[in-house]
Design an enzyme around this catalytic site. Structure first.
Site, PDB file in Angstrom:
ATOM      1  N   SER A   1      12.293  10.901   1.380  1.00 16.54           N
ATOM      2  CA  SER A   1      10.914  11.236   1.756  1.00 16.54           C
ATOM      3  C   SER A   1      10.955  12.408   2.719  1.00 16.54           C
ATOM      4  O   SER A   1      11.956  12.621   3.409  1.00 16.54           O
ATOM      5  CB  SER A   1      10.285  10.029   2.456  1.00 16.54           C
ATOM      6  OG  SER A   1       9.051  10.379   3.062  1.00 16.54           O
TER       7      SER A   1
ATOM      8  N   TYR B   1       9.807   4.144   9.828  1.00 12.76           N
ATOM      9  CA  TYR B   1      10.000   4.688   8.479  1.00 12.76           C
ATOM     10  C   TYR B   1      10.801   5.998   8.559  1.00 12.76           C
ATOM     11  O   TYR B   1      11.689   6.221   7.731  1.00 12.76           O
ATOM     12  CB  TYR B   1       8.632   4.916   7.835  1.00 12.76           C
ATOM     13  CG  TYR B   1       8.661   5.342   6.386  1.00 12.76           C
ATOM     14  CD1 TYR B   1       9.346   4.602   5.417  1.00 12.76           C
ATOM     15  CD2 TYR B   1       7.962   6.473   5.958  1.00 12.76           C
ATOM     16  CE1 TYR B   1       9.345   4.997   4.081  1.00 12.76           C
ATOM     17  CE2 TYR B   1       7.947   6.861   4.624  1.00 12.76           C
ATOM     18  CZ  TYR B   1       8.644   6.122   3.690  1.00 12.76           C
ATOM     19  OH  TYR B   1       8.646   6.511   2.363  1.00 12.76           O
TER      20      TYR B   1
HETATM   21  P1  NAP Z   1       5.408   1.374  -4.453  1.00  9.45           P
HETATM   22  O1  NAP Z   1       4.452   1.530  -5.585  1.00  9.45           O
HETATM   23  O2  NAP Z   1       5.068   0.449  -3.331  1.00  9.45           O
HETATM   24  O3  NAP Z   1       6.830   1.008  -5.061  1.00  9.45           O
HETATM   25  C1  NAP Z   1       7.862   0.417  -4.340  1.00  9.45           C
HETATM   26  C2  NAP Z   1       8.799  -0.229  -5.330  1.00  9.45           C
HETATM   27  O4  NAP Z   1       9.934  -0.740  -4.628  1.00  9.45           O
HETATM   28  C3  NAP Z   1       8.157  -1.364  -6.077  1.00  9.45           C
HETATM   29  O5  NAP Z   1       8.514  -1.291  -7.443  1.00  9.45           O
HETATM   30  C4  NAP Z   1       8.778  -2.599  -5.436  1.00  9.45           C
HETATM   31  O6  NAP Z   1       8.859  -3.608  -6.426  1.00  9.45           O
HETATM   32  C5  NAP Z   1      10.164  -2.060  -5.069  1.00  9.45           C
HETATM   33  N1  NAP Z   1      10.805  -2.824  -4.017  1.00  9.45           N
HETATM   34  C6  NAP Z   1      10.384  -2.955  -2.739  1.00  9.45           C
HETATM   35  N2  NAP Z   1      11.231  -3.760  -2.070  1.00  9.45           N
HETATM   36  C7  NAP Z   1      12.204  -4.126  -2.952  1.00  9.45           C
HETATM   37  C8  NAP Z   1      13.348  -4.957  -2.866  1.00  9.45           C
HETATM   38  N3  NAP Z   1      13.680  -5.595  -1.737  1.00  9.45           N
HETATM   39  N4  NAP Z   1      14.128  -5.098  -3.970  1.00  9.45           N
HETATM   40  C9  NAP Z   1      13.798  -4.466  -5.113  1.00  9.45           C
HETATM   41  N5  NAP Z   1      12.731  -3.690  -5.254  1.00  9.45           N
HETATM   42  C10 NAP Z   1      11.940  -3.527  -4.185  1.00  9.45           C
HETATM   43  O7  NAP Z   1       5.660   2.790  -3.746  1.00  9.45           O
HETATM   44  P2  NAP Z   1       6.015   4.249  -4.315  1.00  9.45           P
HETATM   45  O8  NAP Z   1       5.009   5.153  -3.743  1.00  9.45           O
HETATM   46  O9  NAP Z   1       6.256   4.227  -5.768  1.00  9.45           O
HETATM   47  O10 NAP Z   1       7.377   4.496  -3.531  1.00  9.45           O
HETATM   48  C11 NAP Z   1       8.631   4.459  -4.167  1.00  9.45           C
HETATM   49  C12 NAP Z   1       9.661   5.099  -3.240  1.00  9.45           C
HETATM   50  O11 NAP Z   1       9.240   6.412  -2.910  1.00  9.45           O
HETATM   51  C13 NAP Z   1       9.887   4.371  -1.917  1.00  9.45           C
HETATM   52  O12 NAP Z   1      11.259   4.417  -1.603  1.00  9.45           O
HETATM   53  C14 NAP Z   1       9.083   5.209  -0.940  1.00  9.45           C
HETATM   54  O13 NAP Z   1       9.590   5.092   0.375  1.00  9.45           O
HETATM   55  C15 NAP Z   1       9.279   6.591  -1.508  1.00  9.45           C
HETATM   56  N6  NAP Z   1       8.262   7.586  -1.157  1.00  9.45           N
HETATM   57  C16 NAP Z   1       6.934   7.343  -1.385  1.00  9.45           C
HETATM   58  C17 NAP Z   1       6.006   8.312  -1.035  1.00  9.45           C
HETATM   59  C18 NAP Z   1       4.525   8.101  -1.216  1.00  9.45           C
HETATM   60  O14 NAP Z   1       3.732   8.829  -0.564  1.00  9.45           O
HETATM   61  N7  NAP Z   1       4.079   7.201  -2.065  1.00  9.45           N
HETATM   62  C19 NAP Z   1       6.418   9.513  -0.453  1.00  9.45           C
HETATM   63  C20 NAP Z   1       7.777   9.716  -0.246  1.00  9.45           C
HETATM   64  C21 NAP Z   1       8.686   8.754  -0.613  1.00  9.45           C
HETATM   65  P3  NAP Z   1       8.772  -5.194  -6.172  1.00  9.45           P
HETATM   66  O15 NAP Z   1       7.766  -5.415  -5.080  1.00  9.45           O
HETATM   67  O16 NAP Z   1       8.353  -5.728  -7.510  1.00  9.45           O
HETATM   68  O17 NAP Z   1      10.170  -5.588  -5.797  1.00  9.45           O
END
Ligand code: NAP
Length: 263
Positions: A146, A159
């Site tokens: 990120s 974070y």
């Molecule tokens: P999201 O929709 O909340 O997705 C998070 C995913 O991680 C879900 O599929 C969740 O699935 C899984 N997860 C969480 N804890 C887990 C665990 N203990 N074991 C296995 N799976 C787990 O969020 P997103 O926006 O797609 O984010 C995905 C990644 O991108 C994250 O690493 C986040 O930090 C990063 N990111 C996001 C943004 C943003 O603005 N959205 C920006 C930069 C980086 P389950 O709950 O089904 O396990």
């Protein structure tokens, strides 16, 4: 479209494990790789969402909690069966943020949770699957960090620290694997509007989650990031997108966003 070098294009379909595939960026990445012709094993904790993804794409799925060693051991075992012990890409998307507390009011249990998922989860999955990546002869470790890893912001401490930790794991791994045919690719997005990221971060408060994107007409989407992932993984294997920072046009830094400007 990614440029596939015909000289180095593999004859058999490439294989990938995608974590965090039940929603947002991970789901979009799994869908995109299947569309690109990859064989995908998509993992997360929620079985119902994985079943829906499998039905929509035909990919393989497995319930995995990346914070649990026995669960990741089962993933390694499954890769042994479905991909005969060799995998081309491990795409580490599982993770996220919990809270926006200032340091003086930090919920340290939530901070531990962020470290457990983003840093240790990624390390655990990569450690478990490094043998399978080596066995493939053409491996990629992709880490979804990120812009929070690159500069701090108020209320971001937990974070910021977790994503900076994940960035450092990727950096160390790249040095350690130098000389082997395994790329380490880090993609660092800024503001991506996914269905759950801000909702999870803000304890399920819909109005607070919506306010994160207020006045931004075109935040990045999960599909935008899947595009970058696809490009990075399908590029000729000597090309390593070491670190890609990607933000929406409206965002100049973690704390400077042009709102209500039609962007
Ligand atoms: P999201 O929709 O909340 O997705 C998070 C995913 O991680 C879900 O599929 C969740 O699935 C899984 N997860 C969480 N804890 C887990 C665990 N203990 N074991 C296995 N799976 C787990 O969020 P997103 O926006 O797609 O984010 C995905 C990644 O991108 C994250 O690493 C986040 O930090 C990063 N990111 C996001 C943004 C943003 O603005 N959205 C920006 C930069 C980086 P389950 O709950 O089904 O396990």
């Amino acid at each position: 479209m990614p440029q596939v070098d015909p000289a180095s294009a593999p004859s058999a379909p490439l294989t990938a494990v995608v974590t965090g595939a039940s929603s947002g960026i991970g789901r979009a990445a799994a869908e995109r790789l299947v569309a690109d012709g990859w064989r995908v094993l998509a993992v997360a904790r929620r079985a119902d969402r994985l079943a829906e993804l499998a039905a929509a794409t035909g990919c393989q799925t497995l319930m995995v909690d990346v914070t649990d060693q026995a669960s990741v051991d089962a993933l390694v075992e499954r890769v042994g069966v479905v991909f005969e012990g060799a995998v081309n890409a491990v795409v580490n998307v599982a993770g996220g943020a919990l809270g926006v507390d200032r340091v003086d009011a930090a919920d340290l249990t939530a901070w531990e949770g962020m470290y457990a998922t983003n840093v240790l989860g990624t390390a655990r999955v990569v450690k478990g699957l490094l043998g399978a990546l080596r066995a493939s002869g053409r491996g990629d470790v992709l880490v979804l960090s990120s812009t929070a890893a690159q500069s701090a912001y108020q209320g971001g401490g937990g974070y910021n620290a977790a994503k900076a930790g994940e960035h450092m794991v990727a950096g160390a791994l790249r040095l350690e694997l130098n000389g082997e045919p395994i790329r380490v690719i880090e993609i660092a997005p800024g503001m991506v509007r996914t269905e759950e990221f801000s909702l999870v971060r803000l304890g399920g408060d819909r109005s607070k989650a919506d306010a994160v994107y207020a006045g931004v007409q075109h935040p990045l989407t999960a599909e935008d990031i899947a595009d970058v992932i696809s490009y990075a993984l399908n590029a000729p294997h000597h090309v390593n997108l070491d670190l890609v920072t990607v933000r929406p046009l409206a965002q100049a830094s973690n704390s400077q966003v042009a709102r209500d400007r039609g962007l």
